[in-house]
Design an enzyme around this catalytic site. Sequence first.
Site, PDB file in Angstrom:
ATOM      1  N   HIS A   1     -54.189 -61.820 -50.806  1.00 41.46           N
ATOM      2  CA  HIS A   1     -53.918 -61.638 -52.227  1.00 41.46           C
ATOM      3  C   HIS A   1     -54.253 -62.898 -53.025  1.00 41.46           C
ATOM      4  O   HIS A   1     -54.790 -62.824 -54.125  1.00 41.46           O
ATOM      5  CB  HIS A   1     -52.438 -61.275 -52.400  1.00 41.46           C
ATOM      6  CG  HIS A   1     -52.094 -60.796 -53.757  1.00 41.46           C
ATOM      7  ND1 HIS A   1     -52.240 -59.484 -54.135  1.00 41.46           N
ATOM      8  CD2 HIS A   1     -51.616 -61.451 -54.840  1.00 41.46           C
ATOM      9  CE1 HIS A   1     -51.865 -59.351 -55.384  1.00 41.46           C
ATOM     10  NE2 HIS A   1     -51.477 -60.532 -55.846  1.00 41.46           N
TER      11      HIS A   1
ATOM     12  N   HIS B   1     -51.120 -53.070 -58.783  1.00 43.65           N
ATOM     13  CA  HIS B   1     -49.760 -53.229 -58.266  1.00 43.65           C
ATOM     14  C   HIS B   1     -49.479 -52.067 -57.318  1.00 43.65           C
ATOM     15  O   HIS B   1     -48.452 -51.408 -57.408  1.00 43.65           O
ATOM     16  CB  HIS B   1     -48.737 -53.307 -59.411  1.00 43.65           C
ATOM     17  CG  HIS B   1     -47.801 -54.457 -59.277  1.00 43.65           C
ATOM     18  ND1 HIS B   1     -46.498 -54.458 -59.693  1.00 43.65           N
ATOM     19  CD2 HIS B   1     -47.993 -55.690 -58.727  1.00 43.65           C
ATOM     20  CE1 HIS B   1     -45.940 -55.618 -59.436  1.00 43.65           C
ATOM     21  NE2 HIS B   1     -46.819 -56.373 -58.848  1.00 43.65           N
ATOM     22  N   ASN B   2     -50.426 -51.850 -56.414  1.00 41.25           N
ATOM     23  CA  ASN B   2     -50.392 -50.661 -55.569  1.00 41.25           C
ATOM     24  C   ASN B   2     -49.231 -50.654 -54.590  1.00 41.25           C
ATOM     25  O   ASN B   2     -48.485 -49.672 -54.511  1.00 41.25           O
ATOM     26  CB  ASN B   2     -51.689 -50.556 -54.772  1.00 41.25           C
ATOM     27  CG  ASN B   2     -52.908 -50.542 -55.676  1.00 41.25           C
ATOM     28  OD1 ASN B   2     -52.804 -50.144 -56.835  1.00 41.25           O
ATOM     29  ND2 ASN B   2     -54.049 -50.965 -55.172  1.00 41.25           N
TER      30      ASN B   2
ATOM     31  N   ASP C   1     -50.749 -62.469 -67.713  1.00 42.83           N
ATOM     32  CA  ASP C   1     -52.072 -63.060 -67.530  1.00 42.83           C
ATOM     33  C   ASP C   1     -52.783 -63.198 -68.870  1.00 42.83           C
ATOM     34  O   ASP C   1     -53.564 -64.125 -69.077  1.00 42.83           O
ATOM     35  CB  ASP C   1     -52.916 -62.184 -66.588  1.00 42.83           C
ATOM     36  CG  ASP C   1     -52.781 -62.627 -65.133  1.00 42.83           C
ATOM     37  OD1 ASP C   1     -52.572 -63.830 -64.900  1.00 42.83           O
ATOM     38  OD2 ASP C   1     -52.889 -61.777 -64.240  1.00 42.83           O
TER      39      ASP C   1
ATOM     40  N   GLY D   1     -61.257 -60.048 -62.804  1.00 45.05           N
ATOM     41  CA  GLY D   1     -60.901 -58.880 -62.019  1.00 45.05           C
ATOM     42  C   GLY D   1     -59.859 -59.196 -60.988  1.00 45.05           C
ATOM     43  O   GLY D   1     -59.153 -60.201 -61.075  1.00 45.05           O
TER      44      GLY D   1
HETATM   45  N1  LIG Z   1     -63.163 -58.177 -58.517  1.00 47.06           N
HETATM   46  C1  LIG Z   1     -63.237 -59.309 -59.221  1.00 47.06           C
HETATM   47  N2  LIG Z   1     -64.249 -59.522 -60.071  1.00 47.06           N
HETATM   48  C2  LIG Z   1     -64.303 -60.646 -60.793  1.00 47.06           C
HETATM   49  N3  LIG Z   1     -63.390 -61.599 -60.772  1.00 47.06           N
HETATM   50  C3  LIG Z   1     -62.359 -61.443 -59.952  1.00 47.06           C
HETATM   51  C4  LIG Z   1     -62.234 -60.299 -59.140  1.00 47.06           C
HETATM   52  N4  LIG Z   1     -61.108 -60.406 -58.435  1.00 47.06           N
HETATM   53  C5  LIG Z   1     -60.532 -61.571 -58.806  1.00 47.06           C
HETATM   54  N5  LIG Z   1     -61.297 -62.218 -59.719  1.00 47.06           N
HETATM   55  C6  LIG Z   1     -60.956 -63.470 -60.385  1.00 47.06           C
HETATM   56  O1  LIG Z   1     -60.348 -64.373 -59.476  1.00 47.06           O
HETATM   57  C7  LIG Z   1     -59.296 -65.106 -60.106  1.00 47.06           C
HETATM   58  C8  LIG Z   1     -58.030 -65.003 -59.303  1.00 47.06           C
HETATM   59  O2  LIG Z   1     -57.510 -63.701 -59.427  1.00 47.06           O
HETATM   60  P1  LIG Z   1     -55.955 -63.401 -59.268  1.00 47.06           P
HETATM   61  O3  LIG Z   1     -55.451 -64.090 -58.055  1.00 47.06           O
HETATM   62  O4  LIG Z   1     -55.800 -61.923 -59.367  1.00 47.06           O
HETATM   63  O5  LIG Z   1     -55.410 -64.096 -60.581  1.00 47.06           O
HETATM   64  P2  LIG Z   1     -53.896 -64.225 -61.038  1.00 47.06           P
HETATM   65  O6  LIG Z   1     -53.270 -65.148 -60.058  1.00 47.06           O
HETATM   66  O7  LIG Z   1     -54.010 -64.811 -62.403  1.00 47.06           O
HETATM   67  O8  LIG Z   1     -53.315 -62.867 -61.024  1.00 47.06           O
HETATM   68  C9  LIG Z   1     -59.160 -64.551 -61.516  1.00 47.06           C
HETATM   69  O9  LIG Z   1     -59.795 -65.381 -62.417  1.00 47.06           O
HETATM   70  C10 LIG Z   1     -59.868 -63.224 -61.438  1.00 47.06           C
HETATM   71  O10 LIG Z   1     -60.415 -62.844 -62.663  1.00 47.06           O
HETATM   72 MG   LIG Z   2     -52.482 -65.435 -63.596  1.00 51.06          MG
END
Ligand SMILES: Nc1ncnc2c1ncn2[C@@H]1O[C@H](COP(=O)(O)OP(=O)(O)O)[C@@H](O)[C@H]1O
Ligand SMILES: [Mg+2]
Lengths: 83, 83, 718, 225
Positions: C47, C93-94, C115, C531
Amino acid sequence: MRARVLVKPKAGILDPQGQAVQRALPALGFTGVTDVHVGRMIELDVQDPARLPEICERLLTNPLIEDYEIVSADPPAPTTASA
Amino acid sequence: MRARVLVKPKAGILDPQGQAVQRALPALGFTGVTDVHVGRMIELDVQDPARLPEICERLLTNPLIEDYEIVSADPPAPTTASA
Amino acid sequence: MPTVSPSDQRHRQLGLTDGEYALIVQQLGRHPRDTELAMLSLMWSEHCAYKHSRTTLRRLPTEGPAVLMGPGENAGVVDVGDGLGVAFKVESHNHPSAVEPFQGAATGVGGILRDIFAVGARPIAVLDSLRFGEPTSERSRYLLEQAVAGIAHYGNSVGVPTVGGEIYFEAAYEQNCLVNAMCLGLAPIGRLIRSAAAGPGNVLVLLGALTGRDGIGGASVLASAELGEGDAAKRPSVQIGDPFAEKKLLECSLELLESELLISLQDLGAAGLTSAASEMASGGGVGLDIDCDRVPLRELGLAPFEIMVSESQERMLCVVAPDRVAEVVAACERWETRATPIGEVTDSGRMRVRHAAELVADLPVSILVDDCPVYDLAPTEPVGVSLYPAPPATLAPDASAAETLLALLGSANLASRRLVYEQYDPIVQSRTVRRPDEADAAVLALPTGEALAVAIDGNGRRVACDPRAGAAEAVYECAANLTCVGATPLGLTNCLNFGNPEKPHVAWQLTEAVEGIAQACRALGVPVVGGNVSLYNEAPTDAIYPTPVIGMVGRLPDPARAGRLRFARAGDAIALVGPFAPTRAGSEVAKLSGHELAGPLPIMQTAAVRDAQDTVRTMVNAGALHNAHDIAEGGIGVALAECCVAGGIGARVALPAGLDPFAEALGQGFLVSGPDVALTGLAIIGRVGGDALELEGVLTVAVAELAAARDGGLARFL
Amino acid sequence: MKFGVIRFPGSCDEVDAQLACQRVGEAEILWHADRDLRGVDAVVVPGGFSYGDYLRAGAIARFAPVMVEVAEFARAGGLVLGICNGFQVLCEAGLLPGALLDNANLRFVFRQVSLVVVSSDSPFTRACEPDRPLSIPVKHMTGCYYAPPELLRGLQERDQVLLRYAPGHNPNGSLRDIAGVCNAARNVFGLMPHPEHAVDPLTGSIDGLAIFQSIRAAVADRLAV
Ligand SMILES: Nc1ncnc2c1ncn2[C@@H]1O[C@H](COP(=O)(O)OP(=O)(O)O)[C@@H](O)[C@H]1O
Ligand SMILES: [Mg+2]
């Protein structure tokens, strides 16, 4: 004192939550359950129990639509069937 | 049997309602009230009280986040302070 | 050199492999302490570390003229002119929703909102993308009902409109429902803020809720393991959402930014303080000292590891200059929001955590953020095996065209979503120009006089048939939805919901789908600005369809002219625009007929599709059309029926020779209507009018009957 | 004229209400913790989820310091409009008769509904055309209007029910399709539908404007006296 305030809809007031529970029961195989009502329970520690009725009437309940009861939750606690 | 199911948030589980009530009380001039929790009360007539725990766990409560107690609401009724 | 002691398997329970643990020991030159192990196990989880997807994600194009912030920040941001930026992101949030759907979905909304305001944007819209098992299943109905109620509870209560979404019902999601939420926010470009901490000596301030045992071993661990026997043990860690606390936190954070009191801002999500603080430190190339004793707690006796990984909701972390802390605390008090200094920025490059005067963690920031191994996928195309069982047939083989149309309109996937969207407030904030069911995309007026359009799409069944083409289709369909209201895409966000990537066929689905998205993005000139990835959506007996969900945001010049999908005026000509050459592969009618999933999907005629989008968009913006609607699931028959039902008026159409009314090619065809002069040069196929839909030589059904079928589809179950 | 729109923690539609008021006059936001109405000519208690609607919708907000001033203002004849959560707050505060219960289907409901103006004899509905229904959205969880039988009879006799849901449009199970009621003095009005979300042709209907125009006209009359 640890007290519980039990609040329920006044008789004659629509109680859709109670009805929903009652409707759901037979589908789950539970028969023989009737007259279901859903209300609220507020549990609190109160230094001066004499003020509880006022707290109930001013904040915890709306006297137009709800009845309440105050019960003690101090030990000896009611028999617990909690999971 | 007329029964009451008292449901409240499990210990340690966030209880936003309880917190909101607790914060509101001093402003109303009610001091000395602490550890407030808001839960639900379900009142029902049940033919077979032995099935109540199952009803509670499958329908009336969410065992992940709530604890419950079953208390009898048969006469002699608890002292009523109702308005 | 310490080695992994075979008797100590705690790292395995925490989800670290022996190899990963050995790597940690090697890097540190010692065994990690308890708190350190907890922190590392979460930061090295799928994650947080994206260890199975990072390499693949690099294929996505992330640059474009409008991009102000790309992937790597809490949300992507694009420029919408006049000094304004739009931040947006979709997140899953599955797993929490499968365990407790109401709170899981509610906190999903809470998380994505944070976010957005973490980058300084005011949230202006939420969308949701949901997948459940067939509604004939009691569990699926329960999940649907509760997840929708949870989204409504949170979104409505914080005063952010929920303007759109999508729901599919497929047996493949019976064990693993998907709950993805997307949020959009609006900010003056000058107010945008990054999460990077800076300035040794500056103070780390925790904002918002008290810290309790919520989600300990929750999202991160859950998101890294298949749901299975251990379910019950994972349950007590359910997070409860408090939208009221979030609303205050939101207003207060924006006020602090407006007063220029913050140096950086970061939300607390998965892995709580650990992940938020590590990202802030890593982004700024600094260290952080955190004092656990100063973190305000909801219950007594939390161990330092619990404080560091708690996922209590409605919290943010910020960096403040020492002489501004008092102002921050005062501003927060006004909003009844706690603000507590819990540490400071250092130049050590280390994350040091103290508890009761003892150093309980002392790690280089780099080991938390950068050193988790990245795994190469081993994709293998499954040949000659069918991964998913054929659905049971619900449509008689000899059903007439009229019966088929009514069955499609009443099917769970195509029926009216009114029962769901009526539970969401789509109009608060007074920006919503197109509400659900009025158009293919939601339209939000901007203070600049222009407007934004947003849509979210992803049909897993088609991706299961052909991951590359199916994922590309989702991008095209999203773009088609924006086209119908007159918007030009600015950027997209995606959530990749897949099974276990260590399985070669899932790895293949994932890499193919990402490639499909990347190709479509390049073809349409739309960058990916952010994403989320959700893997291991796989119960022991069941894997989900590979489900990339695409959220796209666009811009249109005149909200008053934003397109609508309803037929409007008797006598209007109806035209079919686009290289529409559909097939029944992976279609809704194939599902109802009980056909096995199989490709190939229709080939996307990229240039012609782009031309069609330009044509429709230009006509919508010119105010020449009375309606515009893309042809999606259910084919042209269902698309026409939807226009009729929405307008309460019929149509008479002669389909081009050989066109199957129920075959699909998502994102490739459009229906538009208007006065004849406006449609000059287009392929006119019929005319609006009457009180029935007539496809010449194929079917005639009264509009009232179409409406009843469509309205009743979900009502049967809810 | 100047409207004051109250902001509680958890209010959501206060800016929407301010924008709507600004179509007919001036409007400013009033902070819940200030015992000061800043000389406004009419008060709007807006929609949202004040204090999270925890315990009971409106139950906590009615104790906010500003509500002391609102009650005083109302007693002195000032015009007070409560929309949705504001209606709930005013009922809890005893400034309006009756109570609002959870919607009969226990779900939040958003819907564009048609409203019948029962009485245009009020400062809030005087600009409404008789016999012309209003198309205005509702969005709430707790909007089922209830009053005990004698109270209900009294309300109808005294013409205090100003708005009803048109037949078939009752979204929440309200008694007698009641959508909005005023107090006996007719200077405090609460309604579940959101007139502030029906003032701009770009975002919906403009039927809600009549409510704000009514208030403006009523205040103008008073100021003229
Ligand atoms: N499928 C994806 N496509 C593009 N960017 C992604 C994707 N998955 C994650 N990211 C990018 O990676 C970074 C880390 O994501 P995440 O851990 O979900 O962030 P957060 O901790 O803010 O919830 C974020 O900037 C997110 O936009
Ligand atoms: Mg964040």
